[in-house]
Design a protein around this motif. Structure first.
Motif, PDB file in Angstrom:
ATOM      1  N   ASN A 136       0.806  -1.234   0.000  1.00 54.42           N
ATOM      2  CA  ASN A 136       0.000   0.000   0.000  1.00 54.42           C
ATOM      3  C   ASN A 136       0.834   1.277   0.000  1.00 54.42           C
ATOM      4  O   ASN A 136       0.318   2.346   0.355  1.00 54.42           O
ATOM      5  CB  ASN A 136      -0.937  -0.003   1.208  1.00 54.42           C
ATOM      6  CG  ASN A 136      -1.932  -1.150   1.164  1.00 54.42           C
ATOM      7  OD1 ASN A 136      -2.906  -1.112   0.423  1.00 54.42           O
ATOM      8  ND2 ASN A 136      -1.675  -2.185   1.953  1.00 54.42           N
ATOM      9  N   GLU A 137       2.099   1.148  -0.407  1.00 55.07           N
ATOM     10  CA  GLU A 137       3.005   2.299  -0.392  1.00 55.07           C
ATOM     11  C   GLU A 137       2.453   3.484  -1.183  1.00 55.07           C
ATOM     12  O   GLU A 137       2.575   4.636  -0.767  1.00 55.07           O
ATOM     13  CB  GLU A 137       4.374   1.884  -0.962  1.00 55.07           C
ATOM     14  CG  GLU A 137       5.427   2.961  -0.833  1.00 55.07           C
ATOM     15  CD  GLU A 137       6.741   2.580  -1.516  1.00 55.07           C
ATOM     16  OE1 GLU A 137       7.624   3.443  -1.585  1.00 55.07           O
ATOM     17  OE2 GLU A 137       6.877   1.435  -1.975  1.00 55.07           O
ATOM     18  N   LYS A 138       1.809   3.200  -2.304  1.00 52.36           N
ATOM     19  CA  LYS A 138       1.293   4.268  -3.174  1.00 52.36           C
ATOM     20  C   LYS A 138      -0.164   4.640  -2.846  1.00 52.36           C
ATOM     21  O   LYS A 138      -0.714   5.585  -3.400  1.00 52.36           O
ATOM     22  CB  LYS A 138       1.369   3.838  -4.645  1.00 52.36           C
ATOM     23  CG  LYS A 138       2.755   3.379  -5.110  1.00 52.36           C
ATOM     24  CD  LYS A 138       3.756   4.501  -5.116  1.00 52.36           C
ATOM     25  CE  LYS A 138       5.119   4.022  -5.637  1.00 52.36           C
ATOM     26  NZ  LYS A 138       6.163   5.036  -5.442  1.00 52.36           N
ATOM     27  N   LYS A 139      -0.816   3.846  -1.977  1.00 50.21           N
ATOM     28  CA  LYS A 139      -2.223   4.105  -1.623  1.00 50.21           C
ATOM     29  C   LYS A 139      -2.264   4.815  -0.270  1.00 50.21           C
ATOM     30  O   LYS A 139      -2.308   4.163   0.773  1.00 50.21           O
ATOM     31  CB  LYS A 139      -3.004   2.786  -1.566  1.00 50.21           C
ATOM     32  CG  LYS A 139      -2.960   1.989  -2.865  1.00 50.21           C
ATOM     33  CD  LYS A 139      -3.563   0.602  -2.647  1.00 50.21           C
ATOM     34  CE  LYS A 139      -3.312  -0.290  -3.850  1.00 50.21           C
ATOM     35  NZ  LYS A 139      -3.681  -1.697  -3.573  1.00 50.21           N
ATOM     36  N   GLN A 145      -2.285   5.022   5.595  1.00 52.15           N
ATOM     37  CA  GLN A 145      -2.605   5.779   6.807  1.00 52.15           C
ATOM     38  C   GLN A 145      -3.355   4.903   7.810  1.00 52.15           C
ATOM     39  O   GLN A 145      -3.080   4.939   9.014  1.00 52.15           O
ATOM     40  CB  GLN A 145      -3.451   7.004   6.445  1.00 52.15           C
ATOM     41  CG  GLN A 145      -3.690   7.922   7.642  1.00 52.15           C
ATOM     42  CD  GLN A 145      -4.374   9.221   7.242  1.00 52.15           C
ATOM     43  OE1 GLN A 145      -4.851   9.385   6.124  1.00 52.15           O
ATOM     44  NE2 GLN A 145      -4.433  10.176   8.158  1.00 52.15           N
ATOM     45  N   LYS A 146      -4.289   4.090   7.312  1.00 50.33           N
ATOM     46  CA  LYS A 146      -5.045   3.168   8.181  1.00 50.33           C
ATOM     47  C   LYS A 146      -4.112   2.143   8.838  1.00 50.33           C
ATOM     48  O   LYS A 146      -4.234   1.862  10.030  1.00 50.33           O
ATOM     49  CB  LYS A 146      -6.105   2.418   7.357  1.00 50.33           C
ATOM     50  CG  LYS A 146      -7.356   3.227   7.077  1.00 50.33           C
ATOM     51  CD  LYS A 146      -8.354   2.349   6.331  1.00 50.33           C
ATOM     52  CE  LYS A 146      -9.603   3.130   5.971  1.00 50.33           C
ATOM     53  NZ  LYS A 146     -10.563   2.291   5.210  1.00 50.33           N
ATOM     54  N   ILE A 147      -3.199   1.590   8.038  1.00 47.00           N
ATOM     55  CA  ILE A 147      -2.263   0.579   8.547  1.00 47.00           C
ATOM     56  C   ILE A 147      -1.380   1.169   9.642  1.00 47.00           C
ATOM     57  O   ILE A 147      -1.256   0.602  10.729  1.00 47.00           O
ATOM     58  CB  ILE A 147      -1.394   0.009   7.395  1.00 47.00           C
ATOM     59  CG1 ILE A 147      -2.258  -0.815   6.448  1.00 47.00           C
ATOM     60  CG2 ILE A 147      -0.246  -0.860   7.942  1.00 47.00           C
ATOM     61  CD1 ILE A 147      -1.630  -1.052   5.082  1.00 47.00           C
ATOM     62  N   ILE A 148      -0.778   2.341   9.341  1.00 44.28           N
ATOM     63  CA  ILE A 148       0.142   2.976  10.303  1.00 44.28           C
ATOM     64  C   ILE A 148      -0.599   3.338  11.591  1.00 44.28           C
ATOM     65  O   ILE A 148      -0.118   3.047  12.694  1.00 44.28           O
ATOM     66  CB  ILE A 148       0.805   4.226   9.673  1.00 44.28           C
ATOM     67  CG1 ILE A 148       1.752   3.796   8.542  1.00 44.28           C
ATOM     68  CG2 ILE A 148       1.576   5.019  10.730  1.00 44.28           C
ATOM     69  CD1 ILE A 148       2.291   4.946   7.709  1.00 44.28           C
ATOM     70  N   GLY A 161      10.388   0.021   1.421  1.00 35.87           N
ATOM     71  CA  GLY A 161      11.478  -0.256   0.475  1.00 35.87           C
ATOM     72  C   GLY A 161      12.758   0.505   0.727  1.00 35.87           C
ATOM     73  O   GLY A 161      13.629   0.574  -0.137  1.00 35.87           O
ATOM     74  N   LYS A 162      12.909   1.092   1.907  1.00 33.52           N
ATOM     75  CA  LYS A 162      14.120   1.859   2.233  1.00 33.52           C
ATOM     76  C   LYS A 162      15.149   0.918   2.890  1.00 33.52           C
ATOM     77  O   LYS A 162      15.463   1.035   4.077  1.00 33.52           O
ATOM     78  CB  LYS A 162      13.794   3.033   3.158  1.00 33.52           C
ATOM     79  CG  LYS A 162      12.641   3.899   2.675  1.00 33.52           C
ATOM     80  CD  LYS A 162      12.938   4.565   1.348  1.00 33.52           C
ATOM     81  CE  LYS A 162      11.764   5.373   0.844  1.00 33.52           C
ATOM     82  NZ  LYS A 162      12.003   5.947  -0.495  1.00 33.52           N
TER      83      LYS A 162
END
Length: 417
Positions: free
Chosen positions: A71-74, A79-82, A146-147
């Protein structure tokens, strides 16, 4: 792409080498200032801390990496996950911290025996736990985004902080200093991880109560089961075995086993890194038994022989290694090398098969195999130490890994043969 992969791989290799180097320096300091008895107490605290870490993070790490990556681009989903994971883990860690603070005396007796001198360690751990849990969440989040370079740098900085804190605390306060260093160092990493996360995303602007979603917790729960079984039960079994050794053979003998386990953990780090970075992704993508078989045998043909050769060399220079890494006081550890090495060979042979559980999400099979392995190790340790004294515990380790390897070879026979 290849240049980027080479840079990340090289940086990761540097991180592994640095971790081992720092671990060896720390071990030498502990050996000089704390001795075998202190080594046993440190082993007990490390096992307890590993279990506590897994409980406080609910075993979510792999799930966080997966869902953050997907969901990196969504932005709304991310926001929900974090929000959901941060609030859940922060609340869990605070609750556990409060419980630990007021039950410090109980845990002191369970982990260290009746010596109340180390109550302070558990009170400091209770206060540091929320920072520790949130730091682990930040690392998983950065990894999922991906960092990879930042994750590796966090590991390098974390190991360096651990060395500096250990140096100061052990020189100042000996045994209790070594125990406090184990508790304090990971919590200090929170400031590094928070700074790096804040550079990637406006963290406090993202956290909103109305974004909390129970569906995310439900999705993550399947990832937590396997992680919690191995990382909670495993350390507690090791803790039980070490306490059995302390009660029946003495704290110094338990310290010798902890020293042997430390040496083993350093060279096994290379194998686990190769498996995680190279073989696990390949197993996850393999769709046929033929492809899986090819990956298994690639490991057995190229990695295992080099590993065995390394252990043979290490066995013949074991007296030199123990004196170099520790002190002459630790020379009885050399009697444990043969069975430990044999157990490690069987363990490495089984590891690649065990990774198939994670690659194909075989939750029930993994739990049953893990429970069998831990039961055999504990039962064999208690039985063999009555007959062979301290050598019995490494004999039990070799027996456990041999039977575990045979069990997995039978279970995955279609993919193996």
């Amino acid at each position: 792409m290849q240049t980027s992969l080479f840079k990340i791989t090289s940086l990761n290799s540097l991180s592994v080498v640095l971790k081992i180097g720092i671990g060896l320096i720390t071990s030498k300091i502990i050996a000089i200032f704390v001795g075998p008895s202190g080594m046993a107490l440190i082993g007990n605290l490390r096992n307890f801390l590993t279990s506590l870490e897994s409980i406080s993070t609910l075993g979510f790490q792999n799930g966080i990496v997966k869902y953050a990556a997907e969901n990196e681009k969504k932005q709304p989903e991310l926001q929900k996950i974090i929000t959901t994971v941060f609030i859940t883990l922060a609340a869990t860690a605070v609750l556990l911290g409060i419980i630990l603070f007021f039950t410090a005396s109980y845990w002191n007796t369970r982990i260290f025996g009746s010596n109340t001198e180390y109550l302070l360690v558990f009170k400091v751990l209770a206060l540091a736990l929320p920072c520790y849990a949130v730091s682990i969440f930040f690392v998983a989040l950065i990894n999922g985004l991906g960092k990879f370079k930042k994750v590796i740098w966090i590991n390098i900085i974390g190991n360096t902080i651990g060395l500096l804190v250990s140096l100061f605390m052990i020189l100042q306060y000996q045994t209790i200093g070594a125990l406090l260093a184990i508790v304090i160092a990971p919590a200090l990493l929170f400031f590094v991880t928070f700074y790096l996360v804040q550079k990637e995303i406006p963290f406090f602007q993202i956290i909103k109560l109305n974004c909390f979603d129970f569906k995310i917790l439900k999705n993550l729960s399947s990832y937590s089961i396997m992680a919690l079984v191995s990382s909670v039960l495993g350390p507690f079994v090791f803790l039980a075995v070490r306490n059995h050794l302390i009660q029946n053979l003495g704290i110094e003998q338990a310290g010798y086993w902890e020293t042997m386990t430390r040496i083993s953990s350093y060279y096994l780090l290379f194998i686990s890194t190769i498996l995680t970075v190279y073989f696990l992704p390949k197993l996850s993508k393999a769709s046929t038994n033929k492809e899986t078989k090819s990956i298994f045998w690639q490991f057995y043909k190229f990695i295992v022989p080099v590993f065995i050769l390394g252990l043979i060399v290490l066995y013949f220079i074991r007296f030199f290694v123990v004196e170099l890494l520790f002190t002459k006081e630790f020379l009885p550890v050399t009697d444990l090398f043969f069975w430990q090495f044999l157990g490690d060979i069987f363990k490495v042979c089984a590891l690649i098969l065990g990774y198939q559980f994670f690659a194909k999400k075989m939750t029930l099979a993994f739990i049953l195999a893990e429970l069998y392995s831990l039961f055999v190790f504990y039962a064999a340790s208690v039985y063999y130490t009555q007959i062979f004294q301290i050598e019995g515990v490494v004999l039990a380790y070799a027996f456990q890994n041999l039977t575990y390897f045979i069990l997995l070879a039978i279970y995955f026979r279609k993919s193996l043969f």
